[in-house]
Design a protein around this motif. Structure first.
Motif, PDB file in Angstrom:
ATOM      1  N   ALA A  23      34.834  35.650  25.774  1.00  0.00           N
ATOM      2  CA  ALA A  23      35.252  35.736  24.370  1.00  0.00           C
ATOM      3  C   ALA A  23      35.182  34.383  23.664  1.00  0.00           C
ATOM      4  O   ALA A  23      34.877  34.312  22.473  1.00  0.00           O
ATOM      5  CB  ALA A  23      36.668  36.304  24.281  1.00  0.00           C
ATOM      6  N   VAL A  24      35.452  33.306  24.392  1.00  0.00           N
ATOM      7  CA  VAL A  24      35.483  31.955  23.813  1.00  0.00           C
ATOM      8  C   VAL A  24      34.091  31.316  23.805  1.00  0.00           C
ATOM      9  O   VAL A  24      33.808  30.425  23.015  1.00  0.00           O
ATOM     10  CB  VAL A  24      36.494  31.083  24.590  1.00  0.00           C
ATOM     11  N   ARG A  25      33.201  31.786  24.646  1.00  0.00           N
ATOM     12  CA  ARG A  25      31.868  31.190  24.811  1.00  0.00           C
ATOM     13  C   ARG A  25      31.113  30.910  23.507  1.00  0.00           C
ATOM     14  O   ARG A  25      30.461  29.861  23.390  1.00  0.00           O
ATOM     15  CB  ARG A  25      31.032  32.072  25.734  1.00  0.00           C
ATOM     16  N   PRO A  26      31.147  31.791  22.494  1.00  0.00           N
ATOM     17  CA  PRO A  26      30.404  31.502  21.258  1.00  0.00           C
ATOM     18  C   PRO A  26      30.827  30.210  20.551  1.00  0.00           C
ATOM     19  O   PRO A  26      30.083  29.669  19.740  1.00  0.00           O
ATOM     20  CB  PRO A  26      30.691  32.719  20.374  1.00  0.00           C
ATOM     21  N   GLN A  27      31.995  29.683  20.884  1.00  0.00           N
ATOM     22  CA  GLN A  27      32.447  28.427  20.278  1.00  0.00           C
ATOM     23  C   GLN A  27      31.594  27.233  20.709  1.00  0.00           C
ATOM     24  O   GLN A  27      31.549  26.215  19.997  1.00  0.00           O
ATOM     25  CB  GLN A  27      33.916  28.160  20.630  1.00  0.00           C
ATOM     26  N   LEU A  28      30.927  27.335  21.844  1.00  0.00           N
ATOM     27  CA  LEU A  28      30.145  26.202  22.377  1.00  0.00           C
ATOM     28  C   LEU A  28      29.152  25.636  21.370  1.00  0.00           C
ATOM     29  O   LEU A  28      28.969  24.420  21.296  1.00  0.00           O
ATOM     30  CB  LEU A  28      29.386  26.608  23.637  1.00  0.00           C
ATOM     31  N   GLN A  29      28.493  26.490  20.615  1.00  0.00           N
ATOM     32  CA  GLN A  29      27.461  26.021  19.693  1.00  0.00           C
ATOM     33  C   GLN A  29      28.013  25.166  18.552  1.00  0.00           C
ATOM     34  O   GLN A  29      27.256  24.503  17.854  1.00  0.00           O
ATOM     35  CB  GLN A  29      26.682  27.212  19.145  1.00  0.00           C
ATOM     36  N   PHE A  30      29.330  25.163  18.373  1.00  0.00           N
ATOM     37  CA  PHE A  30      29.946  24.417  17.275  1.00  0.00           C
ATOM     38  C   PHE A  30      30.704  23.176  17.753  1.00  0.00           C
ATOM     39  O   PHE A  30      31.360  22.508  16.958  1.00  0.00           O
ATOM     40  CB  PHE A  30      30.905  25.336  16.497  1.00  0.00           C
ATOM     41  N   LYS A  57      37.388  32.090  16.636  1.00  0.00           N
ATOM     42  CA  LYS A  57      38.728  31.718  17.090  1.00  0.00           C
ATOM     43  C   LYS A  57      39.279  32.804  18.004  1.00  0.00           C
ATOM     44  O   LYS A  57      39.180  33.996  17.702  1.00  0.00           O
ATOM     45  CB  LYS A  57      39.648  31.523  15.885  1.00  0.00           C
ATOM     46  N   TYR A  58      39.853  32.394  19.129  1.00  0.00           N
ATOM     47  CA  TYR A  58      40.433  33.345  20.069  1.00  0.00           C
ATOM     48  C   TYR A  58      41.811  33.763  19.576  1.00  0.00           C
ATOM     49  O   TYR A  58      42.519  32.973  18.955  1.00  0.00           O
ATOM     50  CB  TYR A  58      40.513  32.718  21.462  1.00  0.00           C
ATOM     51  N   TYR A  59      42.194  34.995  19.840  1.00  0.00           N
ATOM     52  CA  TYR A  59      43.450  35.519  19.299  1.00  0.00           C
ATOM     53  C   TYR A  59      44.699  34.866  19.895  1.00  0.00           C
ATOM     54  O   TYR A  59      45.752  34.860  19.272  1.00  0.00           O
ATOM     55  CB  TYR A  59      43.520  37.041  19.457  1.00  0.00           C
ATOM     56  N   MET A  60      44.599  34.302  21.115  1.00  0.00           N
ATOM     57  CA  MET A  60      45.732  33.582  21.704  1.00  0.00           C
ATOM     58  C   MET A  60      45.670  32.125  21.254  1.00  0.00           C
ATOM     59  O   MET A  60      44.627  31.493  21.351  1.00  0.00           O
ATOM     60  CB  MET A  60      45.679  33.650  23.226  1.00  0.00           C
ATOM     61  N   ASP A  61      46.790  31.614  20.761  1.00  0.00           N
ATOM     62  CA  ASP A  61      46.803  30.243  20.267  1.00  0.00           C
ATOM     63  C   ASP A  61      46.511  29.216  21.353  1.00  0.00           C
ATOM     64  O   ASP A  61      45.698  28.325  21.178  1.00  0.00           O
ATOM     65  CB  ASP A  61      48.144  29.919  19.616  1.00  0.00           C
ATOM     66  N   ASN A  62      47.211  29.320  22.451  1.00  0.00           N
ATOM     67  CA  ASN A  62      47.061  28.347  23.536  1.00  0.00           C
ATOM     68  C   ASN A  62      46.599  29.084  24.789  1.00  0.00           C
ATOM     69  O   ASN A  62      47.290  29.964  25.293  1.00  0.00           O
ATOM     70  CB  ASN A  62      48.374  27.620  23.791  1.00  0.00           C
ATOM     71  N   ASN A  87      45.362  26.528  19.223  1.00  0.00           N
ATOM     72  CA  ASN A  87      45.202  27.390  18.048  1.00  0.00           C
ATOM     73  C   ASN A  87      43.946  28.257  18.141  1.00  0.00           C
ATOM     74  O   ASN A  87      43.257  28.491  17.156  1.00  0.00           O
ATOM     75  CB  ASN A  87      45.195  26.566  16.761  1.00  0.00           C
ATOM     76  N   GLY A  88      43.620  28.696  19.367  1.00  0.00           N
ATOM     77  CA  GLY A  88      42.486  29.585  19.574  1.00  0.00           C
ATOM     78  C   GLY A  88      41.125  28.916  19.588  1.00  0.00           C
ATOM     79  O   GLY A  88      40.096  29.582  19.679  1.00  0.00           O
ATOM     80  N   ILE A  89      41.100  27.575  19.510  1.00  0.00           N
ATOM     81  CA  ILE A  89      39.855  26.804  19.460  1.00  0.00           C
ATOM     82  C   ILE A  89      39.807  25.847  20.659  1.00  0.00           C
ATOM     83  O   ILE A  89      40.812  25.230  21.014  1.00  0.00           O
ATOM     84  CB  ILE A  89      39.764  25.978  18.143  1.00  0.00           C
ATOM     85  N   ILE A  90      38.622  25.691  21.268  1.00  0.00           N
ATOM     86  CA  ILE A  90      38.466  24.752  22.382  1.00  0.00           C
ATOM     87  C   ILE A  90      38.879  23.362  21.934  1.00  0.00           C
ATOM     88  O   ILE A  90      38.400  22.848  20.920  1.00  0.00           O
ATOM     89  CB  ILE A  90      37.010  24.745  22.901  1.00  0.00           C
ATOM     90  N   ASP A  91      39.792  22.751  22.688  1.00  0.00           N
ATOM     91  CA  ASP A  91      40.347  21.452  22.326  1.00  0.00           C
ATOM     92  C   ASP A  91      39.861  20.341  23.264  1.00  0.00           C
ATOM     93  O   ASP A  91      39.294  19.358  22.825  1.00  0.00           O
ATOM     94  CB  ASP A  91      41.872  21.532  22.342  1.00  0.00           C
ATOM     95  N   TYR A  92      40.100  20.510  24.572  1.00  0.00           N
ATOM     96  CA  TYR A  92      39.646  19.480  25.509  1.00  0.00           C
ATOM     97  C   TYR A  92      39.432  20.052  26.903  1.00  0.00           C
ATOM     98  O   TYR A  92      39.926  21.120  27.247  1.00  0.00           O
ATOM     99  CB  TYR A  92      40.607  18.287  25.558  1.00  0.00           C
ATOM    100  N   LEU A  93      38.668  19.299  27.692  1.00  0.00           N
ATOM    101  CA  LEU A  93      38.391  19.606  29.087  1.00  0.00           C
ATOM    102  C   LEU A  93      39.063  18.537  29.933  1.00  0.00           C
ATOM    103  O   LEU A  93      38.949  17.345  29.635  1.00  0.00           O
ATOM    104  CB  LEU A  93      36.873  19.581  29.336  1.00  0.00           C
TER     105      LEU A  93
END
Length: 127
Positions: A23-30, A57-62, A87-93
């Motif tokens: 579900a989160v994978r499409p965020q990679l391009q951004f 944005k993923y529906y779970m915040d964290n 907030n549903g967005i990739i933050d850090y690794l």
């Protein structure tokens, strides 16, 4: 755009195989890898993102996605990779080294293995 092939490979495995990762994978391009903070025990990679990421944005915040084991023939280390969303967005690794001292540079020769429960156990090897 993620500049590091190593970091992109880790993200590729973390975002493949389970419901949350897919579900989160499409965020990679951004995403862009903007900040690298090396410590003796690992690495934190902070990401910035384009505004268009909000569409994915993923529906779970964290959310925390973990389960990639990292080894290399270059150094006597073993580590794992964990991805954090805010907030549903990739933050850090976070790469945490549980055996040896983590090097202060990108690995070029490595083996990455999916290792969460019921994972497809996919691997990426550049050795």
């Amino acid at each position: 755009m993620i500049k590091s092939k190593y970091i992109l490979d880790i993200l590729d495995l973390l975002l493949d195989g389970d419901i949350e990762g897919v579900a989160v994978r499409p965020q990679l391009q951004f995403l862009t890898d903007t900040e690298y903070d090396y410590t003796c025990s690992g690495l934190f990679v902070k990401f910035s993102h384009l505004d268009e990421i909000i569409k994915y944005k993923y529906y779970m915040d964290n959310l925390v996605l973990l389960g990639v084991i990292i080894t290399t023939s270059e150094y006597p280390i073993e580590a794992d990779g964990t991805l954090f969303l805010k907030n549903g967005i990739i933050d850090y690794l976070e790469i945490w080294c549980y055996k040896g001292d983590y090097p202060k540079k990108d690995l070029t020769k490595y083996t990455l293995i999916q290792a969460w429960n019921n994972s497809p156990a996919k691997q990426i090897t550049t050795e």
